[in-house]
Design a protein around this motif. Structure first.
Motif, PDB file in Angstrom:
ATOM      1  N   VAL A 190      -5.245  17.338   9.323  1.00  0.00           N
ATOM      2  CA  VAL A 190      -4.999  17.961   8.029  1.00  0.00           C
ATOM      3  C   VAL A 190      -3.898  17.178   7.309  1.00  0.00           C
ATOM      4  O   VAL A 190      -2.783  17.067   7.816  1.00  0.00           O
ATOM      5  N   PRO A 191      -4.200  16.582   6.135  1.00  0.00           N
ATOM      6  CA  PRO A 191      -5.534  16.511   5.525  1.00  0.00           C
ATOM      7  C   PRO A 191      -6.417  15.516   6.267  1.00  0.00           C
ATOM      8  O   PRO A 191      -5.906  14.647   6.971  1.00  0.00           O
ATOM      9  N   ASP A 192      -7.726  15.628   6.089  1.00  0.00           N
ATOM     10  CA  ASP A 192      -8.632  14.710   6.779  1.00  0.00           C
ATOM     11  C   ASP A 192      -8.901  13.441   5.960  1.00  0.00           C
ATOM     12  O   ASP A 192      -9.471  12.489   6.485  1.00  0.00           O
ATOM     13  N   LYS A 193      -8.460  13.441   4.702  1.00  0.00           N
ATOM     14  CA  LYS A 193      -8.587  12.256   3.843  1.00  0.00           C
ATOM     15  C   LYS A 193      -7.348  12.138   2.970  1.00  0.00           C
ATOM     16  O   LYS A 193      -6.703  13.143   2.653  1.00  0.00           O
ATOM     17  N   ILE A 194      -7.023  10.889   2.597  1.00  0.00           N
ATOM     18  CA  ILE A 194      -5.878  10.656   1.724  1.00  0.00           C
ATOM     19  C   ILE A 194      -6.292   9.693   0.614  1.00  0.00           C
ATOM     20  O   ILE A 194      -7.401   9.138   0.641  1.00  0.00           O
ATOM     21  N   SER A 195      -5.392   9.475  -0.329  1.00  0.00           N
ATOM     22  CA  SER A 195      -5.599   8.451  -1.352  1.00  0.00           C
ATOM     23  C   SER A 195      -4.444   7.454  -1.262  1.00  0.00           C
ATOM     24  O   SER A 195      -3.373   7.764  -0.732  1.00  0.00           O
ATOM     25  N   ALA A 196      -4.663   6.247  -1.772  1.00  0.00           N
ATOM     26  CA  ALA A 196      -3.648   5.195  -1.678  1.00  0.00           C
ATOM     27  C   ALA A 196      -3.694   4.312  -2.918  1.00  0.00           C
ATOM     28  O   ALA A 196      -4.766   4.039  -3.464  1.00  0.00           O
ATOM     29  N   ASP A 197      -2.509   3.870  -3.340  1.00  0.00           N
ATOM     30  CA  ASP A 197      -2.394   2.869  -4.410  1.00  0.00           C
ATOM     31  C   ASP A 197      -2.219   1.507  -3.754  1.00  0.00           C
ATOM     32  O   ASP A 197      -1.251   1.276  -3.014  1.00  0.00           O
ATOM     33  N   ILE A 255       0.864  -1.185   0.000  1.00  0.00           N
ATOM     34  CA  ILE A 255       0.000   0.000   0.000  1.00  0.00           C
ATOM     35  C   ILE A 255       0.896   1.228   0.000  1.00  0.00           C
ATOM     36  O   ILE A 255       1.745   1.389   0.885  1.00  0.00           O
ATOM     37  N   ILE A 256       0.710   2.087  -0.993  1.00  0.00           N
ATOM     38  CA  ILE A 256       1.479   3.320  -1.083  1.00  0.00           C
ATOM     39  C   ILE A 256       0.510   4.493  -0.962  1.00  0.00           C
ATOM     40  O   ILE A 256      -0.396   4.650  -1.784  1.00  0.00           O
ATOM     41  N   VAL A 257       0.691   5.313   0.078  1.00  0.00           N
ATOM     42  CA  VAL A 257      -0.195   6.461   0.309  1.00  0.00           C
ATOM     43  C   VAL A 257       0.462   7.730  -0.202  1.00  0.00           C
ATOM     44  O   VAL A 257       1.684   7.811  -0.353  1.00  0.00           O
ATOM     45  N   ASN A 258      -0.373   8.735  -0.488  1.00  0.00           N
ATOM     46  CA  ASN A 258       0.159   9.976  -1.034  1.00  0.00           C
ATOM     47  C   ASN A 258       0.867  10.824   0.016  1.00  0.00           C
ATOM     48  O   ASN A 258       1.569  11.777  -0.309  1.00  0.00           O
ATOM     49  N   THR A 259       0.697  10.474   1.304  1.00  0.00           N
ATOM     50  CA  THR A 259       1.440  11.137   2.378  1.00  0.00           C
ATOM     51  C   THR A 259       1.478  10.219   3.590  1.00  0.00           C
ATOM     52  O   THR A 259       0.507   9.503   3.841  1.00  0.00           O
ATOM     53  N   ASP A 260       2.590  10.229   4.319  1.00  0.00           N
ATOM     54  CA  ASP A 260       2.678   9.426   5.545  1.00  0.00           C
ATOM     55  C   ASP A 260       2.769  10.304   6.784  1.00  0.00           C
ATOM     56  O   ASP A 260       2.975   9.818   7.897  1.00  0.00           O
ATOM     57  N   LYS A 261       2.624  11.632   6.587  1.00  0.00           N
ATOM     58  CA  LYS A 261       2.624  12.577   7.704  1.00  0.00           C
ATOM     59  C   LYS A 261       1.348  13.414   7.654  1.00  0.00           C
ATOM     60  O   LYS A 261       0.890  13.811   6.581  1.00  0.00           O
ATOM     61  N   VAL A 262       0.781  13.672   8.822  1.00  0.00           N
ATOM     62  CA  VAL A 262      -0.403  14.530   8.910  1.00  0.00           C
ATOM     63  C   VAL A 262      -0.212  15.516  10.049  1.00  0.00           C
ATOM     64  O   VAL A 262       0.608  15.291  10.954  1.00  0.00           O
ATOM     65  N   VAL A 263      -0.962  16.596   9.995  1.00  0.00           N
ATOM     66  CA  VAL A 263      -0.930  17.608  11.048  1.00  0.00           C
ATOM     67  C   VAL A 263      -2.199  17.479  11.877  1.00  0.00           C
ATOM     68  O   VAL A 263      -3.311  17.470  11.330  1.00  0.00           O
ATOM     69  N   VAL A 264      -2.032  17.347  13.187  1.00  0.00           N
ATOM     70  CA  VAL A 264      -3.163  17.234  14.106  1.00  0.00           C
ATOM     71  C   VAL A 264      -3.309  18.557  14.842  1.00  0.00           C
ATOM     72  O   VAL A 264      -2.329  19.069  15.411  1.00  0.00           O
ATOM     73  N   LYS A 300      -9.538   6.425  -3.219  1.00  0.00           N
ATOM     74  CA  LYS A 300      -9.549   7.840  -2.836  1.00  0.00           C
ATOM     75  C   LYS A 300     -10.441   8.071  -1.613  1.00  0.00           C
ATOM     76  O   LYS A 300     -11.228   7.228  -1.229  1.00  0.00           O
ATOM     77  N   ASP A 301     -10.263   9.259  -1.029  1.00  0.00           N
ATOM     78  CA  ASP A 301     -11.084   9.715   0.105  1.00  0.00           C
ATOM     79  C   ASP A 301     -11.059   8.711   1.263  1.00  0.00           C
ATOM     80  O   ASP A 301     -12.092   8.353   1.832  1.00  0.00           O
ATOM     81  N   ILE A 302      -9.869   8.267   1.611  1.00  0.00           N
ATOM     82  CA  ILE A 302      -9.712   7.365   2.760  1.00  0.00           C
ATOM     83  C   ILE A 302      -9.754   8.204   4.031  1.00  0.00           C
ATOM     84  O   ILE A 302      -8.924   9.103   4.215  1.00  0.00           O
TER      85      ILE A 302
END
Length: 452
Positions: free
Chosen positions: A258-265, A197-206, A239-241
């Protein structure tokens, strides 16, 4: 002025014409039809109705009745009443980038008081804005008014609750590493596995109040397998995970992500491996008997699972109970699914076991192997008889004739043994499951030495 009187006169004439046409004439006709059913008295009624005064009285009675009915409707329509608008959403006005607010009621009830006619129009209005304005307030606890934007100024209203106690916190932020959580994995085809699983980001801001951020233990991306459009080998983009923050107890923490949703391959593969079926007789066969042959209708099985699981598998063990077996027998068995295996090409097998008369044979000078010894040690036999043993074989002659010394293994299981001298049980096994292997030497003495 004359024009006004003329208008009023024409209006009254039109009303009288309407009453005469719609009420008096139909009523008179109805009465006349009824009078025809009577004999001589009918003419008297007809003469009575022909009089001008009679018709005037009848018209007056109908007019008064009509006036009373209409007047009652007007009174009812103008009486004061109350209507309750339940569960109205509350809008909060504040600087969302700088503050976090707690204590806001999610919804309120509004009681409208006024004339029924006005209430009817007010309820139909789409303008029912309920708000709390926190503009200019600093961090801390505040009591604030809940305000309602009136649809009609002539209507009074009451808001429940009308006052809210809110707490304003400074909004702070932290960066968190995202973890992935696969949901409903059982809905994936048994022949498929999620390989990567490859996500478009592995860091988020809380973002949130400081005390809330201290509770956040992890932020998870909730990947629901049921949302895959199609289940097949290849890469699928989801999308919209949604993302959720959790504390150490696995409870959801209400913070801004932030972001509240991500996408993944999502990479889906279908690893498989062909394994032989190894039939393993369990139990002691009947006295004087031995297995002469084992035939199975399925000799190989294709299994599906992860690459890590498949790499550890060499065969599928299928145990059959031969305890006290004295004659040929057929077994219908379900092939066991090994741990980690998701699917198999074959699930059942038929096994035919033939038996014959047992004979004995011995194979000497079988060298002892050492298993499960810690790599920091080495082993020595204390005497010549402690390094090799004689192994007895039981089976039918045709099978034993094909057994050689290389087909027999004697070994010591040294798991848990440490430095020093030990007396250890001898175990034996062979490549042919139709043969019973018996060590003639039950125990040997060894010395375990630590390697420098």
């Amino acid at each position: 002025m004359k024009t006004m009187f003329k208008i009023i006169k024409n209006f009254l004439k039109s009303i009288w014409a309407f009453i005469d046409k719609k009420i008096i004439i139909p009523t008179t006709r109805l009465v006349l039809v009824g009078t025809k059913k009577f004999d001589k008295s009918g003419k008297k009624i007809e003469n009575w109705l022909s009089k001008t005064n009679t018709l005037l009285f009848i018209s007056l009675i109908f007019a008064v009745t009509l006036f009373i009915v209409i007047d009652q409707k007007i009174i009812t329509f103008s009486e004061s009443s109350a209507e309750v608008l339940k569960n109205q959403e509350v809008k909060v006005i504040y600087n969302e980038e700088a503050y976090v607010v707690e204590g806001i009621p999610s919804n309120v009830d509004i009681t409208l008081i006024g004339r029924r006619g006005e209430l009817m129009f007010a309820k139909q209005s789409s303008n029912h804005d309920v708000s709390i304005d926190l503009t200019g307030l600093k961090p801390g606890t505040h009591k604030v008014n809940v305000t309602y934007k009136q649809a009609m100024q002539s209507i009074d209203y009451k808001v429940n609750p009308s006052i809210a106690t809110v707490v304003i916190y400074p909004k702070i932020s932290e960066t968190k590493t995202l973890t992935l959580d696969l949901l409903n994995q059982d809905s994936l085809s048994s022949k498929l596995v999620i390989d990567d699983i490859i996500v478009n980001t592995d860091k988020v801001v809380v973002k949130g109040a400081e005390y809330k951020l201290k509770e956040v233990a992890t932020v998870k991306a909730l990947i629901d397998i049921r949302n895959l459009v199609k289940q097949e080998e290849g890469v699928t983009t989801l999308k919209d995970i949604p993302l959720k923050a959790y504390n150490n107890q696995g409870e959801i923490i209400d913070v801004e992500i932030v972001p509240d949703k991500i996408s993944a391959d999502i990479k889906i593969t279908s690893p498989s491996k062909e394994l032989p079926i190894k039939v393993i007789p369990v139990g002691t066969i009947g006295f004087g008997k031995a297995i002469s042959s084992i035939d199975i209708n399925e000799t190989k099985v294709t299994v599906y699972g992860s690459e890590d699981v498949l790499s550890t598998l060499n065969y599928i063990p299928l145990e059959i109970d031969v305890n006290e077996l004295k004659e040929n027998r057929q077994y219908k068995m379900e092939i066991p699914k090994l741990v980690g295996v998701k699917s198999m090409s074959v699930n059942n097998a038929t096994i035919n076991v033939s038996v014959g008369n047992s004979v004995d044979k011995e194979i000497g000078n079988v060298q002892i192997e050492y298993r499960n010894l810690n790599e920091i040690y080495t082993v020595q036999g204390l005497s010549k008889k402690d390094v090799s043993v004689v192994v007895g074989l039981k089976g039918v002659k045709s099978v034993l004739d094909q057994i050689e010394s290389s087909d027999v293994i004697a070994y010591l299981d040294l798991k848990g043994y440490g430095e020093g001298e030990h007396e250890v049980d001898v175990k034996v096994e062979g490549t042919d499951v139709k043969v019973q292997y018996i060590p003639k030497t039950k125990k040997v003495r060894i010395k375990i030495i630590k390697i420098n």
